[in-house]
Motif scaffolding. Structure first.
Motif, short mmCIF file in Angstrom:
data_model
loop_
_atom_site.label_atom_id
_atom_site.label_comp_id
_atom_site.label_asym_id
_atom_site.label_seq_id
_atom_site.Cartn_x
_atom_site.Cartn_y
_atom_site.Cartn_z
N ALA A 77 0.83 -1.20 0.00
CA ALA A 77 0.00 0.00 0.00
C ALA A 77 0.86 1.26 0.00
O ALA A 77 0.50 2.28 -0.60
N GLU A 78 2.02 1.20 0.66
CA GLU A 78 2.93 2.36 0.70
C GLU A 78 3.41 2.71 -0.70
O GLU A 78 3.43 3.89 -1.09
N MET A 79 3.80 1.70 -1.48
CA MET A 79 4.27 1.95 -2.83
C MET A 79 3.14 2.40 -3.75
O MET A 79 3.34 3.26 -4.61
N VAL A 80 1.97 1.85 -3.57
CA VAL A 80 0.81 2.28 -4.36
C VAL A 80 0.50 3.75 -4.07
O VAL A 80 0.22 4.54 -4.98
N ALA A 81 0.57 4.13 -2.79
CA ALA A 81 0.30 5.52 -2.42
C ALA A 81 1.32 6.46 -3.03
O ALA A 81 0.98 7.57 -3.48
N GLU A 101 2.50 10.67 -7.09
CA GLU A 101 3.23 11.16 -8.25
C GLU A 101 2.29 11.41 -9.42
O GLU A 101 2.35 12.46 -10.09
N THR A 102 1.39 10.46 -9.69
CA THR A 102 0.45 10.58 -10.80
C THR A 102 -0.44 11.80 -10.63
O THR A 102 -0.69 12.55 -11.58
N ALA A 103 -0.93 12.03 -9.41
CA ALA A 103 -1.81 13.18 -9.15
C ALA A 103 -1.06 14.49 -9.36
O ALA A 103 -1.61 15.45 -9.94
N ALA A 104 0.17 14.56 -8.90
CA ALA A 104 0.95 15.79 -9.07
C ALA A 104 1.19 16.08 -10.54
O ALA A 104 1.05 17.23 -11.00
N LEU A 105 1.55 15.06 -11.32
CA LEU A 105 1.80 15.27 -12.74
C LEU A 105 0.51 15.63 -13.47
O LEU A 105 0.51 16.48 -14.38
N ALA A 106 -0.60 15.00 -13.10
CA ALA A 106 -1.89 15.32 -13.73
C ALA A 106 -2.30 16.76 -13.47
O ALA A 106 -2.95 17.39 -14.30
N ALA A 107 -1.90 17.28 -12.31
CA ALA A 107 -2.22 18.67 -11.96
C ALA A 107 -1.22 19.65 -12.56
O ALA A 107 -1.35 20.87 -12.37
N GLY A 108 -0.21 19.14 -13.25
CA GLY A 108 0.81 20.00 -13.84
C GLY A 108 1.80 20.54 -12.83
O GLY A 108 2.50 21.52 -13.10
N ASP A 109 1.87 19.91 -11.66
CA ASP A 109 2.75 20.38 -10.60
C ASP A 109 4.01 19.52 -10.57
O ASP A 109 4.14 18.58 -9.78
N VAL A 117 7.77 14.31 -4.18
CA VAL A 117 7.28 12.96 -3.89
C VAL A 117 8.38 11.95 -4.12
O VAL A 117 8.58 11.02 -3.31
N ASN A 118 9.12 12.10 -5.22
CA ASN A 118 10.18 11.15 -5.55
C ASN A 118 11.39 11.28 -4.63
O ASN A 118 11.98 10.28 -4.24
N LEU A 119 11.75 12.50 -4.29
CA LEU A 119 12.86 12.68 -3.35
C LEU A 119 12.52 12.08 -1.99
O LEU A 119 13.37 11.46 -1.34
N ASP A 120 11.27 12.25 -1.56
CA ASP A 120 10.84 11.66 -0.29
C ASP A 120 10.96 10.15 -0.31
O ASP A 120 11.42 9.52 0.65
N MET A 121 10.52 9.53 -1.39
CA MET A 121 10.52 8.07 -1.47
C MET A 121 11.91 7.51 -1.68
O MET A 121 12.34 6.59 -0.98
N TRP A 122 12.65 8.03 -2.64
CA TRP A 122 13.88 7.38 -3.08
C TRP A 122 15.15 7.89 -2.42
O TRP A 122 16.12 7.15 -2.30
#
Length: 261
Positions: free
Chosen positions: A124-128, A133-141, A148-153
């Protein structure tokens, strides 16, 4: 950086040192620069090849269908290397696995640092993470998607930002941004991703994992180490997902004797 050009664009690469060739394949949120702190120690004994996958770093996104395993083969042909030692981080680790399965005669040894698995049932953590990431890109942000990626990786689930060298985020941010900008084109044209039987890998293999990485990748690393005959699992207690950034000295110390085999 020199480039290898074909009808789909070009691959940027760099070569350092002299000796038996080692190819370093970067993570999917990075580029060839993620290995900067590791290269000097390896280049004392090896010809160290780094390159940017298509759509990362200085390699533009592909202009048509491509295969990352074919790209690696073309690069080795271009440089005149028949057999190499392969070191791959995260997505680069999966590229290394697929290359070893497709071209076993061209691989002397394999070092895999937190590679993903195409068959894995993500938590569930990886799905979230993926949904954020998908929501941010869809919003153009794009800035939010980078965070999001720096936090995860980079930071990972087991530490706070004050526990991370602030210079690392500065170094990684631009490469994450480039990867996200080119992500759709790369995904559209990529022809890789087929699963293979890792039990057929017959070269010395090291599987590395950061002790602060998320639980999914900890589990995947152990599965690779158990599934590849004779593989050795090495843990880096102070590292999260990107071992080459968090623990370059420890990684170099592990790779030097392994690559000398």
């Amino acid at each position: 950086m020199p480039v290898l050009t074909d009808e789909r664009g070009h691959l940027s690469y760099t070569v350092t040192g002299d000796g038996p060739p080692v190819v370093l394949v970067h993570a999917g949120v990075a580029d060839h620069r993620m290995w900067d702190a590791v290269v000097p120690g390896l280049a004392e004994r090896h010809t160290v090849v780094r390159y940017d996958l298509r759509g990362f770093g200085d390699s533009p996104p592909p202009a048509g269908p491509f295969s990352e395993t074919d790209d690696l083969r073309l690069l080795l042909d271009h440089l005149g290397h028949e057999r190499v030692r392969l070191v791959g981080a995260s997505w680069g680790g999966r590229v290394a696995v697929e290359f070893a399965l497709a071209h076993p005669e061209r691989v002397c040894s394999l070092a895999l640092l937190a590679p993903p698995s195409p068959e894995y049932d993500w938590s569930a953590e990886m799905v979230a993470y993926d949904e954020a990431e998908t929501a941010a890109l869809a919003a153009g942000d794009l800035d939010a998607a980078v965070r999001v990626n720096l936090d995860m990786w980079l930071r990972g689930p087991a530490r706070e930002w004050e526990d991370v060298d602030p210079a690392l985020a500065g170094r990684l941010r631009a490469s994450v941004r480039t990867a996200l900008m080119n992500q759709d084109v790369v995904d559209e044209h990529s022809r890789d991703g087929a699963a293979g039987d890792i039990a057929t890998i017959a070269v010395p293999t090291l599987v590395g994992i950061g002790g602060l990485d998320n639980a999914d990748f900890q589990d995947i690393a152990r599965r690779y180490a158990a599934g590849i005959p004779g593989a050795t699992l090495v843990e880096f207690p102070t590292a999260a997902h990107l071992v080459a950034l968090d623990a370059p000295g420890e990684l170099t110390a592990a790779l030097v004797p392994f690559l000398a085999r």
